[in-house]
Design a protein around this motif. Structure first.
Motif, mmCIF file in Angstrom:
data_model
loop_
_atom_site.group_PDB
_atom_site.id
_atom_site.type_symbol
_atom_site.label_atom_id
_atom_site.label_comp_id
_atom_site.label_asym_id
_atom_site.label_seq_id
_atom_site.Cartn_x
_atom_site.Cartn_y
_atom_site.Cartn_z
ATOM 1 N N ASP A 271 -2.594 53.759 17.903
ATOM 2 C CA ASP A 271 -2.503 52.819 19.022
ATOM 3 C C ASP A 271 -3.834 52.707 19.764
ATOM 4 O OD1 ASP A 271 -1.220 50.942 20.516
ATOM 5 O OD2 ASP A 271 0.294 52.274 21.348
ATOM 6 N N TRP A 272 -3.888 51.793 20.703
ATOM 7 C CA TRP A 272 -5.143 51.480 21.400
ATOM 8 C C TRP A 272 -5.690 52.678 22.174
ATOM 9 C CZ3 TRP A 272 -5.910 51.598 26.728
ATOM 10 C CH2 TRP A 272 -4.763 51.789 27.508
ATOM 11 N N LEU A 365 4.862 43.648 22.270
ATOM 12 C CA LEU A 365 5.838 43.691 23.350
ATOM 13 C C LEU A 365 5.223 43.492 24.722
ATOM 14 C CD1 LEU A 365 7.923 46.757 22.100
ATOM 15 C CD2 LEU A 365 8.370 44.323 21.715
ATOM 16 N N GLY A 366 3.881 43.427 24.796
ATOM 17 C CA GLY A 366 3.198 43.328 26.072
ATOM 18 C C GLY A 366 2.861 44.691 26.634
ATOM 19 N N ASN A 367 1.889 44.719 27.543
ATOM 20 C CA ASN A 367 1.471 45.959 28.186
ATOM 21 C C ASN A 367 1.021 47.020 27.186
ATOM 22 O OD1 ASN A 367 2.095 45.004 30.850
ATOM 23 N ND2 ASN A 367 4.265 45.405 30.421
ATOM 24 N N GLY A 368 0.356 46.572 26.138
ATOM 25 C CA GLY A 368 -0.178 47.518 25.169
ATOM 26 C C GLY A 368 0.879 48.237 24.365
ATOM 27 N N GLU A 446 -4.102 40.850 26.445
ATOM 28 C CA GLU A 446 -4.197 42.290 26.675
ATOM 29 C C GLU A 446 -5.625 42.743 26.366
ATOM 30 O OE1 GLU A 446 -0.229 44.274 25.378
ATOM 31 O OE2 GLU A 446 -0.415 42.458 24.206
ATOM 32 N N THR A 447 -6.531 42.418 27.258
ATOM 33 C CA THR A 447 -7.949 42.644 26.997
ATOM 34 C C THR A 447 -8.318 44.118 26.959
ATOM 35 O OG1 THR A 447 -8.377 42.382 29.367
ATOM 36 C CG2 THR A 447 -8.617 40.424 27.984
ATOM 37 N N GLU A 448 -7.627 44.942 27.727
ATOM 38 C CA GLU A 448 -7.939 46.371 27.737
ATOM 39 C C GLU A 448 -7.551 47.034 26.419
ATOM 40 O OE1 GLU A 448 -6.899 50.468 30.258
ATOM 41 O OE2 GLU A 448 -6.022 48.549 30.835
#
Length: 579
Positions: A271-272, A365-368, A446-448
């Motif tokens: 994951d990120w 799903l959004g929010n990383g 979700e740029t971060e």
């Protein structure tokens, strides 16, 4: 902050091939070894210069180890991806010394990395640690960083080519060999280097501290390379070392080399924010603003449909469309009937056990956050005008319906099959083969999180699975099953555990074939499938989709490509290939 990203441009030069004898350095400015090292930061930058090269070099290994094996394929797609048949030759094990390409890149890239490491190791030997404010322990750690990285390159060369030259010096080529040495020479060198490094490198003392050391070799990651070496020793040198593998793997699990833990979800290590994952033992730091080689061509950016940007909403950050190089090898023929191959069929292999979270349709799903790993069926999205649409094929007028099969489906509805057609690598279209997202493709919003995942080179489940395999080979099936269950239970809802966990904790039965299948599930598309097949005796003798057994075992190592042979007449071609 990502560890490697602040490293300044290096002035190191490296030889492309060990066979070269003229390694004189030409300086095009006034910064040479004699006046480069002025500060502590200069030393650190020099030490970590080979790491960026190493990160880049993972691409050729991925191609060679996955497309020659049974789980990933590159079929033609409406005229795309033929490329003179090079992907078919990989699939059929019919490569030759003229192919060049990834085998040549793997040889050159690894030796370039080795020579870069040699350069720095020799430079460090000339420096006084106290002059730069290093303690001896800190300086030994820096030296061991390059020694461990050099061992990592050598393992790859041993794995791919087996018979290679031996190079330990940049400045004194008399210490190197122009001709190949016996594999045992390379094996013993790697082994001793890594044993030494487990004493010299730093140690991750507490959980939750991976971000502080991401991108650095540690005691645990050097020990993990020993596990890789020992697990495959019978392949590499004809002498098994499973007892040594078991000992080192158990020490890693017992915390002798540092503190690590299996994540509670399958995708955490990819994951990120995986630099914070205690499952990761070694990873190359990646970042959208710097380097992200695993998201580049020849790797995970090319594992989804070409027009997937509409479904993923990631067009801006990726610079447009994706590509379709990799897909899962199919489970169904063109009559809709399930194949009966023991190998390959990875989607069906995942389906063997119910409820697998990885089998869900990939979705942001959004929010990383994301769910699922595979892309299949219709991929629907809402366009700028609020209309629901489906991802389409590139340059062709049909909506995709991605199938676990390979053939000319075009606009056929999901319940129809192109009967009496041939299913092989040359007959596919853009519907052919499930796609996948091992690393996430988060949206432009979700740029971060976008493309912030580090590349996970070693994670704790590899150590657990290696130990389980050693136990299984000893006949300790229950112990092996419990080890595997310590990872597998996170992949399935609790209500299915009695069915999916291996005995004695569940009803699933573990044997050698299942062990190989489980390696394939847990490490799907992680650049290792070829060596696992070889170790289990299946790479040459096995049958999978569009692949019959080889006539002999010579393809278990790659040839030395023609340009490399021409550059060094002392090299001898590997057995079974045209000299």
């Amino acid at each position: 902050m990502k560890f490697i990203h602040n490293i300044a441009a290096s002035v190191l030069c490296a030889a492309a091939l060990v066979g070269c004898t003229n390694l004189d350095e030409t300086l095009y400015d006034q910064v040479g070894t004699q006046n480069y090292y002025n500060t502590k930061s200069d030393v650190i930058r020099a030490v970590f210069r080979p790491f960026e090269h190493a990160y880049w070099s993972i691409q050729s290994r991925h191609v060679l180890n996955e497309l020659s094996a049974d789980q990933l394929i590159t079929p033609t797609r409406d005229g795309w991806w033929d490329d003179g048949g090079k992907w078919r030759r990989l699939h059929y094990h019919q490569w030759n010394v003229e192919d060049g390409g990834d085998a040549q890149t793997e040889w050159n890239g690894c030796f370039q990395g080795i020579m870069q490491c040699n350069y720095v190791i020799e430079d460090l030997a000339k420096l006084d640690p106290s002059r730069f404010g290093f303690s001896q322990t800190e300086f030994d750690n820096l030296n061991a960083q390059c020694r461990a990285l050099r061992a990592w390159f050598y393992i790859r060369l041993l794995d791919a080519f087996r018979n290679i030259p031996f190079a330990v010096s940049y400045s004194d080529v008399s210490l190197n060999t122009e001709s190949q040495v016996e594999p045992i020479v390379i094996f013993n060198f790697i082994e001793q280097e890594l044993i030494d490094c487990t004493k010299l490198l730093g140690k991750k003392e507490t959980l939750g501290s991976q971000a502080n050391i991401q991108g650095q070799w540690t005691q645990a990651s050097a020990a993990a390379l020993l596990v890789r070496l020992y697990l495959n020793a019978e392949v590499y040198i004809g002498s098994e070392r499973y007892s040594e593998c078991e000992k080192v793997a158990q020490d890693i699990l017992d915390g002798v080399y540092g503190q690590y833990a299996v994540a509670n979800r399958w995708d955490e290590a990819f994951d990120w924010d995986n630099d914070t994952s205690d499952e990761v033992i070694f990873g190359f730091p990646g970042s959208q603003g710097y380097t992200y080689w695993h998201y580049g061509s020849d790797m995970y950016w090319w594992t989804v449909p070409a027009r997937a940007r509409y479904y993923l909403n990631d067009a801006k950050s990726k610079g447009g469309d994706h590509n379709t190089k990799y897909a899962a090898s199919p489970s169904y023929d063109l009559n809709g009937e399930l194949y009966t191959y023991e190998l390959g069929m990875p989607v069906q292999n995942f389906r063997k056990y119910p409820g697998d979270f990885r089998m869900e349709l990939y979705k942001n799903l959004g929010n990383g956050k994301r769910k699922g790993m595979f892309l299949f069926g219709y991929l629907e999205y809402v366009d700028d005008k609020g209309a629901t649409k489906r991802v389409r094929a590139p340059e062709q007028p049909y909506d995709l319906y991605i199938r676990d099969a390979v053939g000319p489906f075009r606009s056929l509805p999901p319940d129809k099959w192109p009967a009496n057609k041939t299913s092989n690598l040359a007959s596919g279209d853009h519907n052919s083969g499930w796609h996948f997202a091992k690393y996430p493709f988060y949206t432009d919003d979700e740029t971060e999180q976008q493309m912030e995942s580090d590349y996970t080179e070693i994670r704790l489940p590899e150590i657990i699975y290696s130990l389980a395999e050693c136990k299984l080979r000893e006949g300790k099936k229950s112990e092996a099953g419990k080890l595997l269950n310590s990872v597998r239970r996170r992949n399935y809802p609790t209500r299915y555990h009695k069915d999916v966990l291996y005995a004695p904790e569940g009803a699933a039965e573990l044997d050698e074939a299942e062990m190989l299948a489980e390696w394939g599930r847990e490490f799907f598309a992680e650049s290792r499938r070829r060596i696992d097949l070889i170790r289990f005796g299946k790479f040459s003798s096995g049958t999978w989709w569009d692949k019959t057994p080889d006539a002999d075992k010579h393809a278990e190592i790659f040839p030395i490509m023609r340009p490399i042979l021409n550059s060094n007449p002392k090299l001898v071609q590997n057995p079974g290939y045209n000299k």
